[in-house]
Design a protein around this motif. Structure first.
Motif, mmCIF file in Angstrom:
data_model
loop_
_atom_site.group_PDB
_atom_site.id
_atom_site.type_symbol
_atom_site.label_atom_id
_atom_site.label_comp_id
_atom_site.label_asym_id
_atom_site.label_seq_id
_atom_site.Cartn_x
_atom_site.Cartn_y
_atom_site.Cartn_z
ATOM 1 N N MET A 248 20.098 -5.396 -5.829
ATOM 2 C CA MET A 248 20.010 -6.230 -4.629
ATOM 3 C C MET A 248 20.739 -7.548 -4.868
ATOM 4 O O MET A 248 20.705 -8.101 -5.948
ATOM 5 N N GLU A 249 21.354 -8.051 -3.868
ATOM 6 C CA GLU A 249 22.170 -9.249 -3.950
ATOM 7 C C GLU A 249 21.484 -10.516 -4.479
ATOM 8 O O GLU A 249 22.073 -11.234 -5.255
ATOM 9 N N PRO A 250 20.253 -10.844 -4.073
ATOM 10 C CA PRO A 250 19.691 -12.134 -4.476
ATOM 11 C C PRO A 250 19.717 -12.396 -5.978
ATOM 12 O O PRO A 250 20.006 -13.505 -6.399
ATOM 13 N N LEU A 251 19.429 -11.405 -6.809
ATOM 14 C CA LEU A 251 19.429 -11.646 -8.250
ATOM 15 C C LEU A 251 20.833 -11.867 -8.786
ATOM 16 O O LEU A 251 21.029 -12.635 -9.718
ATOM 17 N N GLU A 252 21.824 -11.212 -8.188
ATOM 18 C CA GLU A 252 23.202 -11.377 -8.634
ATOM 19 C C GLU A 252 23.678 -12.818 -8.463
ATOM 20 O O GLU A 252 24.379 -13.349 -9.308
ATOM 21 N N MET A 253 23.265 -13.467 -7.374
ATOM 22 C CA MET A 253 23.739 -14.830 -7.128
ATOM 23 C C MET A 253 23.234 -15.806 -8.182
ATOM 24 O O MET A 253 23.846 -16.818 -8.442
ATOM 25 N N LEU A 254 22.117 -15.499 -8.820
ATOM 26 C CA LEU A 254 21.552 -16.421 -9.798
ATOM 27 C C LEU A 254 22.428 -16.562 -11.037
ATOM 28 O O LEU A 254 22.444 -17.600 -11.674
ATOM 29 N N SER A 255 23.166 -15.521 -11.373
ATOM 30 C CA SER A 255 23.980 -15.566 -12.581
ATOM 31 C C SER A 255 25.212 -16.449 -12.423
ATOM 32 O O SER A 255 25.857 -16.793 -13.402
ATOM 33 N N ASN A 256 25.523 -16.863 -11.206
ATOM 34 C CA ASN A 256 26.725 -17.661 -10.961
ATOM 35 C C ASN A 256 26.513 -19.159 -11.071
ATOM 36 O O ASN A 256 27.418 -19.928 -10.853
ATOM 37 N N ARG A 257 25.308 -19.592 -11.398
ATOM 38 C CA ARG A 257 25.066 -21.022 -11.518
ATOM 39 C C ARG A 257 24.178 -21.295 -12.713
ATOM 40 O O ARG A 257 23.561 -20.402 -13.260
ATOM 41 N N LYS A 258 24.169 -22.523 -13.144
ATOM 42 C CA LYS A 258 23.405 -22.908 -14.332
ATOM 43 C C LYS A 258 22.328 -23.896 -13.946
ATOM 44 O O LYS A 258 22.530 -24.764 -13.108
ATOM 45 N N LYS A 259 21.157 -23.774 -14.611
ATOM 46 C CA LYS A 259 20.107 -24.746 -14.350
ATOM 47 C C LYS A 259 20.540 -26.083 -14.921
ATOM 48 O O LYS A 259 21.373 -26.169 -15.817
ATOM 49 N N ASN A 260 19.976 -27.133 -14.380
ATOM 50 C CA ASN A 260 20.332 -28.490 -14.784
ATOM 51 C C ASN A 260 19.345 -28.974 -15.840
ATOM 52 O O ASN A 260 18.210 -29.306 -15.519
ATOM 53 N N PRO A 261 19.748 -29.004 -17.115
ATOM 54 C CA PRO A 261 18.819 -29.415 -18.166
ATOM 55 C C PRO A 261 18.420 -30.883 -18.074
ATOM 56 O O PRO A 261 17.424 -31.291 -18.653
ATOM 57 N N ALA A 262 19.170 -31.679 -17.330
ATOM 58 C CA ALA A 262 18.848 -33.100 -17.206
ATOM 59 C C ALA A 262 17.643 -33.321 -16.293
ATOM 60 O O ALA A 262 16.979 -34.347 -16.371
ATOM 61 N N THR A 263 17.365 -32.345 -15.423
ATOM 62 C CA THR A 263 16.241 -32.466 -14.504
ATOM 63 C C THR A 263 15.011 -31.845 -15.150
ATOM 64 O O THR A 263 14.980 -30.654 -15.401
ATOM 65 N N LYS A 264 14.017 -32.661 -15.415
ATOM 66 C CA LYS A 264 12.782 -32.162 -16.026
ATOM 67 C C LYS A 264 11.814 -31.764 -14.925
ATOM 68 O O LYS A 264 11.352 -32.602 -14.165
ATOM 69 N N ILE A 265 11.536 -30.499 -14.848
ATOM 70 C CA ILE A 265 10.649 -29.956 -13.820
ATOM 71 C C ILE A 265 9.396 -29.424 -14.504
ATOM 72 O O ILE A 265 9.469 -28.791 -15.552
ATOM 73 N N ASN A 266 8.249 -29.674 -13.891
ATOM 74 C CA ASN A 266 7.009 -29.043 -14.325
ATOM 75 C C ASN A 266 6.155 -28.783 -13.088
ATOM 76 O O ASN A 266 6.573 -29.071 -11.980
ATOM 77 N N ASN B 68 3.736 -30.316 -11.998
ATOM 78 C CA ASN B 68 3.325 -31.549 -11.319
ATOM 79 C C ASN B 68 4.486 -32.240 -10.608
ATOM 80 O O ASN B 68 4.294 -33.280 -9.990
ATOM 81 N N SER B 69 5.674 -31.673 -10.705
ATOM 82 C CA SER B 69 6.839 -32.253 -10.056
ATOM 83 C C SER B 69 6.686 -32.201 -8.545
ATOM 84 O O SER B 69 6.106 -31.259 -7.996
ATOM 85 N N LYS B 70 7.229 -33.198 -7.883
ATOM 86 C CA LYS B 70 7.144 -33.270 -6.424
ATOM 87 C C LYS B 70 7.759 -32.033 -5.769
ATOM 88 O O LYS B 70 7.196 -31.482 -4.825
ATOM 89 N N GLU C 291 10.295 -28.614 4.467
ATOM 90 C CA GLU C 291 9.417 -29.540 3.747
ATOM 91 C C GLU C 291 10.111 -30.148 2.534
ATOM 92 O O GLU C 291 9.944 -31.334 2.253
ATOM 93 N N VAL C 292 10.879 -29.346 1.811
ATOM 94 C CA VAL C 292 11.609 -29.879 0.652
ATOM 95 C C VAL C 292 12.636 -30.905 1.108
ATOM 96 O O VAL C 292 12.791 -31.956 0.492
ATOM 97 N N LYS C 293 13.308 -30.628 2.216
ATOM 98 C CA LYS C 293 14.279 -31.593 2.756
ATOM 99 C C LYS C 293 13.567 -32.890 3.148
ATOM 100 O O LYS C 293 14.008 -33.991 2.815
ATOM 101 N N LYS C 294 12.433 -32.750 3.850
ATOM 102 C CA LYS C 294 11.698 -33.910 4.338
ATOM 103 C C LYS C 294 11.047 -34.696 3.190
ATOM 104 O O LYS C 294 11.156 -35.922 3.136
ATOM 105 N N GLN C 295 10.378 -34.015 2.276
ATOM 106 C CA GLN C 295 9.608 -34.688 1.227
ATOM 107 C C GLN C 295 10.445 -35.085 0.007
ATOM 108 O O GLN C 295 10.152 -36.083 -0.643
ATOM 109 N N CYS C 296 11.462 -34.282 -0.318
ATOM 110 C CA CYS C 296 12.222 -34.494 -1.562
ATOM 111 C C CYS C 296 13.689 -34.820 -1.318
ATOM 112 O O CYS C 296 14.429 -35.066 -2.265
ATOM 113 N N ASP C 297 14.118 -34.776 -0.050
ATOM 114 C CA ASP C 297 15.512 -35.017 0.304
ATOM 115 C C ASP C 297 16.456 -34.123 -0.499
ATOM 116 O O ASP C 297 17.454 -34.562 -1.041
ATOM 117 N N GLU C 298 16.089 -32.852 -0.585
ATOM 118 C CA GLU C 298 16.876 -31.903 -1.365
ATOM 119 C C GLU C 298 17.154 -30.656 -0.539
ATOM 120 O O GLU C 298 16.267 -30.134 0.129
#
Length: 134
Positions: free
Chosen positions: A1-19, A21-23, A77-84
């Motif tokens: 299925m297509e959705p998993l294939e798209m994930l291999s084309n980008r890299k996570k951002n190690p500079a962004t610390k997510i847990n 408790n992140s907003k 909600e992510v756009k409104k609360q996190c501007d992302e």
């Protein structure tokens, strides 16, 4: 299925610390809960070297209309609360599995059958799993 294939084309951002408790994380969970998403699970992939994100958030919708509503709620909600905005999203046409990619967090909104068939939780069974109230 297509959705998993798209994930291999980008890299996570190690500079962004997510847990958990992140907003961004909390906003996504709340948006899913507001639209009555079911069986909400987060997988912590941070200790898995080959993982394409820090977290997967997976939930179910009971029908295609709810699937769309949950996906749209997460994005609004992510756009409104996190501007992302998502890096990419897929699945709004077929309405079986909507994938919303925020790079470090990937949201999977699925109907029960595709969720069972693709078995993301089993595929990433090494990840720490947490269930969230629906």
């Amino acid at each position: 299925m297509e959705p998993l294939e798209m994930l291999s084309n980008r890299k996570k951002n190690p500079a962004t610390k997510i847990n958990r408790n992140s907003k961004l994380f909390k906003t996504i969970i709340k948006a899913i809960q507001e639209k009555k998403g079911e069986n909400i699970v987060s997988l912590d992939l941070r200790k898995i070297h080959e993982a394409v994100a820090d977290f997967f958030i997976i939930c179910e919708a009971t029908n295609p209309q709810q699937l769309r509503a949950i996906g749209e709620s997460v994005e609004e909600e992510v756009k409104k609360q996190c501007d992302e905005l998502p890096y990419k999203h897929e699945g709004y046409q077929a309405l079986q599995w909507i994938l919303i990619d925020y790079v470090n967090i990937v949201v999977h909104v699925m109907l029960p059958e595709p969720r069972k068939f693709y078995g993301l939780e089993e595929m990433w069974s090494d990840a720490e799993r947490m269930e969230h109230e629906g």
